[in-house]
Enzyme design. Structure first.
Site, PDB file in Angstrom:
ATOM      1  CG  HIS A 288      -0.771 -20.523  23.581  1.00  0.00           C
ATOM      2  ND1 HIS A 288      -2.071 -20.243  23.217  1.00  0.00           N
ATOM      3  CD2 HIS A 288       0.008 -19.943  22.637  1.00  0.00           C
ATOM      4  CE1 HIS A 288      -2.078 -19.516  22.114  1.00  0.00           C
ATOM      5  NE2 HIS A 288      -0.827 -19.329  21.726  1.00  0.00           N
ATOM      6  CD  GLU A 334       0.639 -16.549  23.803  1.00  0.00           C
ATOM      7  OE1 GLU A 334       1.520 -15.788  23.348  1.00  0.00           O
ATOM      8  OE2 GLU A 334      -0.502 -16.643  23.287  1.00  0.00           O
ATOM      9  CG  HIS A 433      -4.541 -12.788  17.318  1.00  0.00           C
ATOM     10  ND1 HIS A 433      -3.858 -11.813  18.030  1.00  0.00           N
ATOM     11  CD2 HIS A 433      -4.047 -13.976  17.745  1.00  0.00           C
ATOM     12  CE1 HIS A 433      -3.000 -12.402  18.853  1.00  0.00           C
ATOM     13  NE2 HIS A 433      -3.100 -13.710  18.702  1.00  0.00           N
TER      14      HIS A 433
END
Length: 475
Positions: A288, A334, A433
């Site tokens: 992605h 995504e 993240h």
């Protein structure tokens, strides 16, 4: 007795491969004579291990574009970047397909303990969260070990409070700890709001001890109040727990300003190596293109973009193209709900029966150690034999229960066989993240090993004569 040309070539490739490996425990076993496909696969491995293309691509993407939140200006810059790179690499066909994606702006996020031990906390807004009022949200917290414990709680203990889910993510090579805790991030706000909570904070879904919070997508539910949702760094989650051991009441203040901006157009970017004899049949390898906005999206999923693009380029440059078309798909959005993957499945519904197999690279840049499939059980053993040459690259036989990766995870229920090339994810959730998802976390040699595995997989599947359907249903 004089050696045959094929055996001589295999021997030269094998010796060269040994020189490229990182101190192997023992020389890999090679059974002679190798098939023509195996010989090409070994050559692809050698070329991949000697190439820096994947790393150069990730460096270019993260330095020249940086974070690529779906629907942002940087997202569209990444699409243009991908189109230019794929065309420049000489793929037979390069194109893009529109995807409607949600647009969300992070804004600012801060938090502090108001009482009994005033001090700041490190948080980040969860993707999709609503804002607090401009003056913030102040309330007592109520702690739960898990999402399940929250769901079982009496509403009277939750009403009017900020829920705190303190579920630690276990470290595993396979990353399976993520699956045990991520529900608190994605579904915690709904469970808390249904019991009358006014906000939620969760221990970050990560395995690190850095004072750095992990973002990620969360969901609201129609008819349930939308409450602000944030993630705490692990040390700050520990701090709140220690405070609760000293006091029955801990009050915190959240101040967050995220905002939704409707939808925008992004794109799945696609490149193809046209098959020589079965061009209508497709072997799909994907990654992605979007990323969260905290880091530079290097391991998630710049690494995957580099891996599948470089693998496709190796196949593109073969003297003789494989039978089937190899399609490289760089999916949109995504991170905010597999939007590009779902759109691809819908838009390509009429040709999914011609997708021979699919796989996605979306787990960083750790070395691949195993390949799993989800195919017709009757040919599983034969398929393992066909891909046995991948063991020379450290990739051993796995099981027949693959998911394929996030953006292709919806394809098995539509009849498409998939494979999962399992990466070592021991430290993946240290960086996932966070602002720490940066280029320095990628080991170039490990990235090249991934390219070798994907190039071998895609080529061998493009040449395979096995009927992989109907696929095995999950147990």
């Amino acid at each position: 007795m004089k050696s045959s040309p094929v055996k001589t070539l295999v021997g030269l490739i094998f010796v060269s491969l040994l020189g490229c490996q990182q101190t192997p425990k023992s020389p890999p076993e090679v059974t002679e004579p190798l098939s023509a496909n195996d010989t090409v696969a070994m050559s692809l491995q050698q070329q991949a291990l000697n190439s820096n293309l994947a790393y150069e691509l990730v460096e270019s993407l993260t330095v020249e574009i940086g974070p690529r939140l779906a629907g942002s200006d940087k997202d569209l810059m990444a699409v243009d970047w991908a189109m230019d790179k794929l065309k420049g690499l000489g793929f037979d066909r390069v194109y893009k397909e529109a995807v409607q994606v949600p647009v969300w702006e992070r804004g600012h996020a801060s938090a502090s303990v108001v009482s009994p031990y005033p001090q700041p906390l490190v948080i980040t807004a969860l993707g999709g969260s609503v804002a607090t009022s401009s003056s913030g949200l102040q309330a007592e917290i109520v702690r739960f070990d898990t999402l399940a414990a929250l769901k079982e709680a009496d509403s009277a203990s939750v009403e009017g409070k900020i829920v705190f889910i303190d579920h630690k993510t276990e470290r595993h090579k396979t990353g399976k700890g993520y699956g045990k805790t991520v529900g608190g991030r994605s579904r915690g706000a709904v469970a808390a709001a249904e019991k009358g909570a006014v906000g939620i904070v969760i221990r970050s879904i990560g395995t690190d001890h850095d004072r750095m919070a992990h973002t990620g997508m969360m969901r609201y539910k129609e008819g349930v109040a939308r409450i602000p949702a944030a993630a705490l760094s692990s040390p700050d989650a520990d701090q709140l727990t220690l405070m609760l051991k000293r006091s029955d009441s801990v009050t915190i203040n959240l101040n967050m300003s995220p905002k939704g901006h409707g939808v925008a157009t992004s794109y799945n970017v696609i490149a193809e190596v046209t098959g020589a004899s079965k061009p209508e049949e497709i072997v799909l390898i994907g990654a992605h293109l979007d990323s969260w906005d905290e880091g530079t999206g290097a391991i998630d999923d710049g690494a995957g973009v580099g891996i599948v693009t470089a693998a496709g380029k190796l196949i593109q440059d073969l003297p003789q193209k494989p039978a089937r078309t190899v399609r490289v798909v760089l999916y949109a959005a995504e991170e905010v709900g597999l939007v590009g993957g779902k759109t691809y499945a819908k838009e390509h519904a009429d040709e999914l029966d011609r997708h021979y197999i699919a796989a996605e690279s979306d787990f960083g840049a750790g070395r691949i150690y195993q390949i799993d499939f989800r195919v017709n059980e009757q040919v599983f053993t034969q398929l393992q034999a066909q891909t046995a040459v991948m063991a020379n690259n450290g990739v051993v036989k796995g099981n027949n229960q693959a998911s394929g990766g996030p953006d292709v995870s919806m394809l098995p229920k539509l009849g498409v066989p998939v494979a999962s090339l399992r990466q070592d994810g021991t430290d993946y959730f240290d960086y996932h993240h966070t602002p720490n998802d940066t280029l320095d976390k990628i080991e170039p040699a490990a990235l090249a090993q991934n390219v070798a595995a994907y190039a071998q997989f895609a080529y061998l599947m493009a040449q395979s004569e096995l009927d992989l359907r109907p696929i095995l249903a999950k147990k």
